[in-house]
Design a protein around this motif. Sequence first.
Motif, mmCIF file in Angstrom:
data_model
loop_
_atom_site.group_PDB
_atom_site.id
_atom_site.type_symbol
_atom_site.label_atom_id
_atom_site.label_comp_id
_atom_site.label_asym_id
_atom_site.label_seq_id
_atom_site.Cartn_x
_atom_site.Cartn_y
_atom_site.Cartn_z
ATOM 1 N N THR A 312 -27.704 -21.195 -42.087
ATOM 2 C CA THR A 312 -27.228 -21.654 -40.794
ATOM 3 C C THR A 312 -27.589 -20.661 -39.721
ATOM 4 O O THR A 312 -27.606 -19.448 -39.949
ATOM 5 N N GLU A 313 -27.893 -21.174 -38.527
ATOM 6 C CA GLU A 313 -28.104 -20.313 -37.366
ATOM 7 C C GLU A 313 -26.829 -20.167 -36.555
ATOM 8 O O GLU A 313 -26.797 -19.393 -35.603
ATOM 9 N N ASP A 314 -25.790 -20.914 -36.895
ATOM 10 C CA ASP A 314 -24.526 -20.825 -36.176
ATOM 11 C C ASP A 314 -23.693 -19.708 -36.772
ATOM 12 O O ASP A 314 -22.970 -19.892 -37.739
ATOM 13 N N SER A 315 -23.784 -18.525 -36.187
ATOM 14 C CA SER A 315 -23.105 -17.366 -36.735
ATOM 15 C C SER A 315 -21.674 -17.237 -36.236
ATOM 16 O O SER A 315 -20.938 -16.377 -36.693
ATOM 17 N N GLU A 316 -21.276 -18.067 -35.253
ATOM 18 C CA GLU A 316 -19.966 -17.972 -34.617
ATOM 19 C C GLU A 316 -19.807 -16.674 -33.837
ATOM 20 O O GLU A 316 -18.707 -16.342 -33.395
ATOM 21 N N LEU A 317 -20.890 -15.934 -33.674
ATOM 22 C CA LEU A 317 -20.890 -14.731 -32.862
ATOM 23 C C LEU A 317 -21.629 -15.020 -31.562
ATOM 24 O O LEU A 317 -22.593 -15.776 -31.536
ATOM 25 N N THR A 318 -21.175 -14.415 -30.470
ATOM 26 C CA THR A 318 -21.787 -14.630 -29.163
ATOM 27 C C THR A 318 -22.973 -13.705 -28.987
ATOM 28 O O THR A 318 -22.879 -12.502 -29.229
ATOM 29 N N SER A 319 -24.100 -14.266 -28.539
ATOM 30 C CA SER A 319 -25.283 -13.454 -28.293
ATOM 31 C C SER A 319 -25.120 -12.668 -26.995
ATOM 32 O O SER A 319 -24.309 -13.000 -26.138
ATOM 33 N N ILE A 320 -25.918 -11.604 -26.872
ATOM 34 C CA ILE A 320 -26.000 -10.945 -25.579
ATOM 35 C C ILE A 320 -26.656 -11.918 -24.610
ATOM 36 O O ILE A 320 -27.431 -12.786 -25.004
ATOM 37 N N SER A 321 -26.338 -11.804 -23.319
ATOM 38 C CA SER A 321 -26.784 -12.796 -22.346
ATOM 39 C C SER A 321 -28.281 -12.684 -22.092
ATOM 40 O O SER A 321 -28.890 -11.631 -22.270
ATOM 41 N N THR A 322 -28.880 -13.775 -21.646
ATOM 42 C CA THR A 322 -30.334 -13.878 -21.575
ATOM 43 C C THR A 322 -30.837 -13.649 -20.156
ATOM 44 O O THR A 322 -31.337 -14.560 -19.505
ATOM 45 N N PHE A 323 -30.716 -12.427 -19.677
ATOM 46 C CA PHE A 323 -31.201 -12.091 -18.343
ATOM 47 C C PHE A 323 -31.919 -10.754 -18.369
ATOM 48 O O PHE A 323 -31.618 -9.843 -17.612
ATOM 49 N N GLY A 324 -32.858 -10.612 -19.272
ATOM 50 C CA GLY A 324 -33.569 -9.352 -19.409
ATOM 51 C C GLY A 324 -34.599 -9.159 -18.310
ATOM 52 O O GLY A 324 -35.140 -10.119 -17.756
ATOM 53 N N PRO A 325 -34.892 -7.895 -17.958
ATOM 54 C CA PRO A 325 -35.898 -7.623 -16.935
ATOM 55 C C PRO A 325 -37.300 -7.960 -17.418
ATOM 56 O O PRO A 325 -37.550 -8.078 -18.603
#
Length: 353
Positions: A312-325
């Motif tokens: 499963t790819e649903d880890s129930e953990l929140t990823s870091i946000s997607t706003f990289g430089p």
Amino acid sequence: MTEGAFELLYPELRLYPEKFYNYFRMTIDTFDDLLERVSPKLTRMDTSFRWCVSPTERLMVTIRFLATGDSFTSLHYNFRLGISTISSIVKETCKVLWDELHDEFIPTPNRQRWLQIEEKFREVCQFPHCVGAVDGKHIRIIKPPGTGSEFFNYKKYFSIVLMAIADAEYRFVAVDIGAYGRTNDSMIFKNSFMGRSVYNRRFDFPPPEPMPGTNGPQLPYVLVGDEAFQMAGNLIKPYASRGLDGKKQNFNYRLTRARRMVECTFGILVSKWRVFAKPIQLKIETVDEVVKCGVVLHNFLRTKEPTIERLTEDSELTSISTFGPRGSVAVSAMRDAFADYFCSDAGRFQWPD
């Protein structure tokens, strides 16, 4: 004491391998192997005042805590041990497990190891020169006293960050644990020891080489990440999703196939060790030990019992946000070279219907 789960349940579970697996998240043989490895460091001397807790029971208590995330109060009633005793057992055993296992199961990767990882990514994901997938997840915690908003993340809960590089066999290659949850997500990786090793080229990656089936240009061996990361000479991420032509769409698809390996690795970790599916109610230094223990046990079990029941790819953990430089022009050109290769005769792959 002859009334706790260890005295009453453990001998019976060993008679039923399937039930033993469900309880301990591993087979009897694997548990015995693990116990043999850590027993010397978990053995305590009996005194005239009390009998010590055996290494087997210490390991059983800790594995059950990781498998369920139950409170120490709940474990106190199950094992008939004092709450402070259970707290000490879990912290000490987690540290012993990390100390005894990490050199073998999460060794510092050398050039030969990176090449082995690349071979598997090429076989499974059709992404040559990929030596790992990188991502970060927020591990929920209860607010540590006196820390203000240091651990309060963008999702409005308290956390530390687990940064990880995974291979194509769902194992952790390297981890960095403990960044404050409130840290600007685009900087978490860059400021971590792992990130500094990537951006400053301290990892012993193989030198650039032509892609398979070509004479050039020479392209580096790279990690793949999502939009949260800043591209560098050994780290690339997808093209921005707007206005993509066919070449860029194809590149994003190939990169996503490789990057999902780290997502699945996190998914297996949380599926196996449910302590990560809820806020961890421990002191922050103990949380770090628990996370390290969970990671190294994950690799230990992936080596001993590579067959997994559910991916499963649903880890129930929140990823870091997607706003990289953004990366530099040179790095963007390097990504374009990968995209060109994937559209060439040498790099094109015929996907099954």
